[in-house]
Structure formats: C-alpha cells, structure tokens
Write a protein that holds these residues in place. Structure first.
Motif, mmCIF file in Angstrom:
data_model
loop_
_atom_site.group_PDB
_atom_site.id
_atom_site.type_symbol
_atom_site.label_atom_id
_atom_site.label_comp_id
_atom_site.label_asym_id
_atom_site.label_seq_id
_atom_site.Cartn_x
_atom_site.Cartn_y
_atom_site.Cartn_z
ATOM 1 N N ASP A 1 -5.871 6.554 -6.358
ATOM 2 C CA ASP A 1 -4.646 7.334 -6.556
ATOM 3 C C ASP A 1 -4.677 8.541 -5.624
ATOM 4 O O ASP A 1 -5.736 8.996 -5.202
ATOM 5 C CB ASP A 1 -4.514 7.801 -8.013
ATOM 6 N N ASP B 1 1.347 11.264 -1.614
ATOM 7 C CA ASP B 1 1.831 10.981 -0.257
ATOM 8 C C ASP B 1 2.227 12.318 0.366
ATOM 9 O O ASP B 1 3.380 12.734 0.305
ATOM 10 C CB ASP B 1 3.021 10.025 -0.316
ATOM 11 N N LYS C 1 0.540 -5.715 7.743
ATOM 12 C CA LYS C 1 1.386 -6.202 6.664
ATOM 13 C C LYS C 1 0.950 -5.568 5.348
ATOM 14 O O LYS C 1 -0.231 -5.587 4.995
ATOM 15 C CB LYS C 1 1.284 -7.726 6.557
ATOM 16 N N SER C 2 1.898 -5.009 4.610
ATOM 17 C CA SER C 2 1.581 -4.381 3.338
ATOM 18 C C SER C 2 1.086 -5.419 2.343
ATOM 19 O O SER C 2 1.586 -6.548 2.292
ATOM 20 C CB SER C 2 2.827 -3.681 2.774
ATOM 21 N N VAL C 3 0.087 -5.024 1.551
ATOM 22 C CA VAL C 3 -0.424 -5.933 0.520
ATOM 23 C C VAL C 3 0.480 -5.922 -0.704
ATOM 24 O O VAL C 3 0.347 -6.770 -1.588
ATOM 25 C CB VAL C 3 -1.864 -5.560 0.099
ATOM 26 N N PHE C 4 1.414 -4.947 -0.774
ATOM 27 C CA PHE C 4 2.339 -4.857 -1.903
ATOM 28 C C PHE C 4 3.663 -5.510 -1.527
ATOM 29 O O PHE C 4 4.268 -5.187 -0.518
ATOM 30 C CB PHE C 4 2.574 -3.393 -2.266
ATOM 31 N N ASP C 5 4.119 -6.456 -2.332
ATOM 32 C CA ASP C 5 5.391 -7.128 -2.027
ATOM 33 C C ASP C 5 6.387 -7.025 -3.164
ATOM 34 O O ASP C 5 7.249 -7.899 -3.335
ATOM 35 C CB ASP C 5 5.138 -8.592 -1.631
ATOM 36 N N GLY C 6 6.279 -5.987 -3.971
ATOM 37 C CA GLY C 6 7.281 -5.751 -5.008
ATOM 38 C C GLY C 6 6.786 -6.091 -6.407
ATOM 39 O O GLY C 6 5.707 -6.662 -6.587
ATOM 40 N N PHE C 7 7.601 -5.713 -7.384
ATOM 41 C CA PHE C 7 7.299 -5.992 -8.779
ATOM 42 C C PHE C 7 8.094 -7.221 -9.223
ATOM 43 O O PHE C 7 9.264 -7.137 -9.574
ATOM 44 C CB PHE C 7 7.675 -4.799 -9.658
#
Length: 205
Positions: free
Chosen positions: A37, A40, A194-200
C-alpha cells in the motif's frame, strides 16, 4: 532490505512502514517482501511536501475549477508549485525549518502541518499492516533534520521503532538490485508495460 539485513533478518520476513521525505514525500507499507500500500504522490495523494500540496478534498478542487482556474494550474499545484512553494515562496526545507526555529509563525505552521500529515500517513500504513510493524524507516534529504526525526518518533514511536537513513539512495538501491541478480540471489523480472490489473469483474454486468 538494507535495514532488515542490519537486524539479521530477511526483507521477506519483515513488515515496515517506509517513508521517503524529500522534495516529494511518500509513505508505504511493506509486508514480507512486497509493497502492499502507498499513496500516489505524483497524482496528488499523501502528505504536503515542499513542492506538492498533498491530498485535497475533491469537492473543493471542483469549486476551485468552477471559479475559473485552469486544470493545468491545479496540476502544477499538485506536483510543482504547491506545499512550501505556494505557502512560503520556497522549496528549501532547510530554510523553512530554520525560519520556523527563529520564530517565523508561517514557517512553523507549514512545517508542523507537514510533519502532522506524515505521521498521520504512517498511522494509516501501520493499519494496513494490521498494526504488526517491525520498524518505521525514514529516508530522503529531509531526514538529515534531527528535529523532524524526533517529531516523528514522538508521534509514531508507539507503533514501532523509528530508524533514520538520511540522504538519497536510489542509485545504490538499483546497483544492489543488479548485484542480487548477478549473484543469483534473485530472478530478474521482465517489464512488459502491461498492467496486471484489468478491472473488477465482480462489478461488471
């Protein structure tokens, strides 16, 4: 990693709140080898800093824009012209601390506000670690200021011991990382962009 090694432990065994206190100020939670955590700070979160205004209430930012101010003005305030620059006309933290000690009330208020916000962020990151913190680690140029370190110890020392590492160590950290790979202590990671997060997915549909 350096602090963990000095205590005879592996970074992957420890929980730390790590603070970089320089031109920008970041506070992050490290849980057994991973930063889990943090704010930003480039996006405007976190404590006030010499050149950054820190976190702001969204509704008041919207009011500021509605009053005719440009988005570019807000962006500059978040990243370049906020904090001490906006309040006191300087980004020199040493100058601000000296003026505060000499009795300049505006400098004292700004300095105390910054310290307060740093400590509040440390508390938040301690909560993110479930209150199980092995150490609060301070680094960055402003950590040369012993009064700053002492103020953080007074407010946050009950959470965990506070350790000061004054100065900037970015180049040393990168060199140490390369050395760990060359020595076979770590596997190199490949950055794909490429982001490892692709949404919820749970909110879709």
């Amino acid at each position: 990693m350096r602090h963990a090694a000095s205590a005879g432990r592996a970074y992957e065994e420890c929980r730390f709140v790590v603070c970089h206190i320089g031109g920008g100020i970041s506070v992050s939670a490290h849980d057994r080898g991973r930063m889990v955590d943090g704010a930003d700070i480039v996006g405007g979160e976190g404590p006030m800093a010499p050149t950054r205004c820190g976190a702001l209430p969204v509704a008041e930012v919207l009011d500021y824009l509605d009053a005719g101010h440009a988005t570019a003005d807000v962006r500059r305030m978040c990243m370049k012209t906020g904090g001490f620059v906006d309040l006191l006309g300087t980004s020199d933290a040493l100058e601000v601390s000296r003026r505060a000690e000499a009795g300049d009330e505006a400098c004292r208020r700004a300095w105390d506000a910054m310290v307060y916000q740093i400590c509040k962020e440390i508390g938040a990151m301690a909560a993110a670690l479930g209150g199980n913190v092995d150490g609060i680690l301070l680094g960055g140029g402003m950590v040369h200021n012993k009064g700053l370190v002492r103020a953080i110890e007074e407010r946050c020392g009950w959470i965990a011991p506070v350790f000061a590492y004054p100065g900037e160590f970015e180049l040393e950290a990168m060199a140490a990382g390369a050395r760990r790979v060359l020595d076979g202590d770590e596997e190199p990671l490949r950055y794909t962009g490429k982001s490892v997060f692709d949404g919820f997915a749970c909110f879709e549909g």
